[in-house]
Motif scaffolding. Sequence first.
Motif, short mmCIF file in Angstrom:
data_model
loop_
_atom_site.label_atom_id
_atom_site.label_comp_id
_atom_site.label_asym_id
_atom_site.label_seq_id
_atom_site.Cartn_x
_atom_site.Cartn_y
_atom_site.Cartn_z
N LEU A 158 9.71 -2.20 12.44
CA LEU A 158 10.63 -1.09 12.23
C LEU A 158 10.00 0.06 11.44
O LEU A 158 10.56 1.14 11.37
CB LEU A 158 11.89 -1.57 11.50
N PHE A 159 8.84 -0.19 10.83
CA PHE A 159 8.21 0.82 9.99
C PHE A 159 7.34 1.77 10.82
O PHE A 159 6.67 1.34 11.76
CB PHE A 159 7.34 0.16 8.91
N ALA A 160 7.37 3.05 10.46
CA ALA A 160 6.49 4.04 11.08
C ALA A 160 5.14 3.97 10.38
O ALA A 160 4.97 4.51 9.28
CB ALA A 160 7.10 5.44 10.94
N LEU A 161 4.20 3.31 10.98
CA LEU A 161 2.91 3.06 10.34
C LEU A 161 1.96 4.24 10.56
O LEU A 161 1.87 4.77 11.68
CB LEU A 161 2.29 1.78 10.89
N PRO A 162 1.24 4.67 9.53
CA PRO A 162 0.28 5.77 9.67
C PRO A 162 -0.92 5.34 10.52
O PRO A 162 -1.21 4.15 10.68
CB PRO A 162 -0.16 6.06 8.24
N GLY A 163 -1.63 6.34 11.03
CA GLY A 163 -2.88 6.07 11.73
C GLY A 163 -2.73 6.04 13.23
O GLY A 163 -1.66 5.71 13.77
N ARG A 193 -3.69 0.87 11.77
CA ARG A 193 -2.27 0.56 11.72
C ARG A 193 -2.04 -0.87 11.24
O ARG A 193 -1.08 -1.14 10.50
CB ARG A 193 -1.63 0.78 13.09
N GLU A 194 -2.89 -1.79 11.66
CA GLU A 194 -2.74 -3.19 11.23
C GLU A 194 -2.98 -3.33 9.73
O GLU A 194 -2.36 -4.18 9.08
CB GLU A 194 -3.69 -4.09 12.02
N ARG A 195 -3.88 -2.52 9.18
CA ARG A 195 -4.09 -2.57 7.73
C ARG A 195 -2.83 -2.13 7.00
O ARG A 195 -2.47 -2.71 5.97
CB ARG A 195 -5.28 -1.70 7.34
N TRP A 196 -2.15 -1.12 7.51
CA TRP A 196 -0.90 -0.69 6.91
C TRP A 196 0.21 -1.74 7.12
O TRP A 196 1.02 -1.98 6.23
CB TRP A 196 -0.46 0.64 7.53
#
Length: 335
Positions: free
Chosen positions: A137-142, A148-151
């Motif tokens: 559900l989160f808007a991940l940066p990158g 994105r997986e790190r975030w």
Amino acid sequence: MSGVHDRFVRYTFSQPERAAAELRAALPSHVVSAVDWSSLQRESGSVVDPELRQTETDLLFTARLRSGHPLLLYVLLEHQSTVDRWMALRMLRYVVRLVEHWRQEHPESEQLPVILPLVMYHGEDGAWTAARRVEDLFALPGEAQEERERWRALVPRFEYLLDDLTAERAEALLARPGPPLVRLAWLLLRYSRSEELARKLREWVALFVQVLAEQQGNEHLETILHYLLWIGDEAVREATRQVLDSVVDAQRAEELMRSYGEELMERGRLRGREEGLLRGRAEAVLRFLTARGLHVDEASRQLILSCSDVATLDRWIDRAIHATSLSEVLAPPSQ
């Protein structure tokens, strides 16, 4: 109408031996084999918000693993007309409530029990499409997947289990292990909003006979009949009558149909009066908000108009009289 689903589900799945059939069908196989099913018992209480009561039924069970570890099994039936994309967040909130309650009851414990949240869905929008993990559900940066997986590793992680009855064929539900009442309940819930229900009922006569042969068979049959006459159209009522003619004698079938026909008419009259009172309260909330100069978006308007809880509507009225914002009116009781 959702109240009819609610009562039918509670009747069917509140008993541990019948709930076990649903849990065995939906839980991962390694969990099923690890649970001591003889220890399964239902716990009292609900963690669903009053505002959501018209769309959900929740049941809480406890059990122990064969190793002795405690286990909480939280089952939520979702019977909304649309799939809720925020279900993962809602389920997380419910699980947190369970954890907080458990800590209050076990202040000496230094660890939490495993809680397995399960959503059983039988809506009318087809297969369930909402995210089952909170992290989705989160808007991940990158832009790159690796970034994105790190975030993703930094945001809260939570996943609920899903038993999507709408995605199952009748043959698959019939083949599930479980008491006849449970198997018939799965089928009725699966097709409750389908135009196929009338035709399907005639195919399940043998299962109706098995239900009637159970220890509480007459009670089961009356509950099923009550459910069908409430949810079905004229074709479903006619098919129900044909099924009854096949499983009970003509006099008993006539008695049941007449009894529930009279009940439907009386409840229709009562429901009309009740809906009028609810509608009046909801419109009062909207009038007060308008008088306060507060804008009500369409989603909030529909939430207010569809609310079927008198206490909630009365609370909104009290707040709307002096409110300075819409969120202030619709906030949960604890806020």
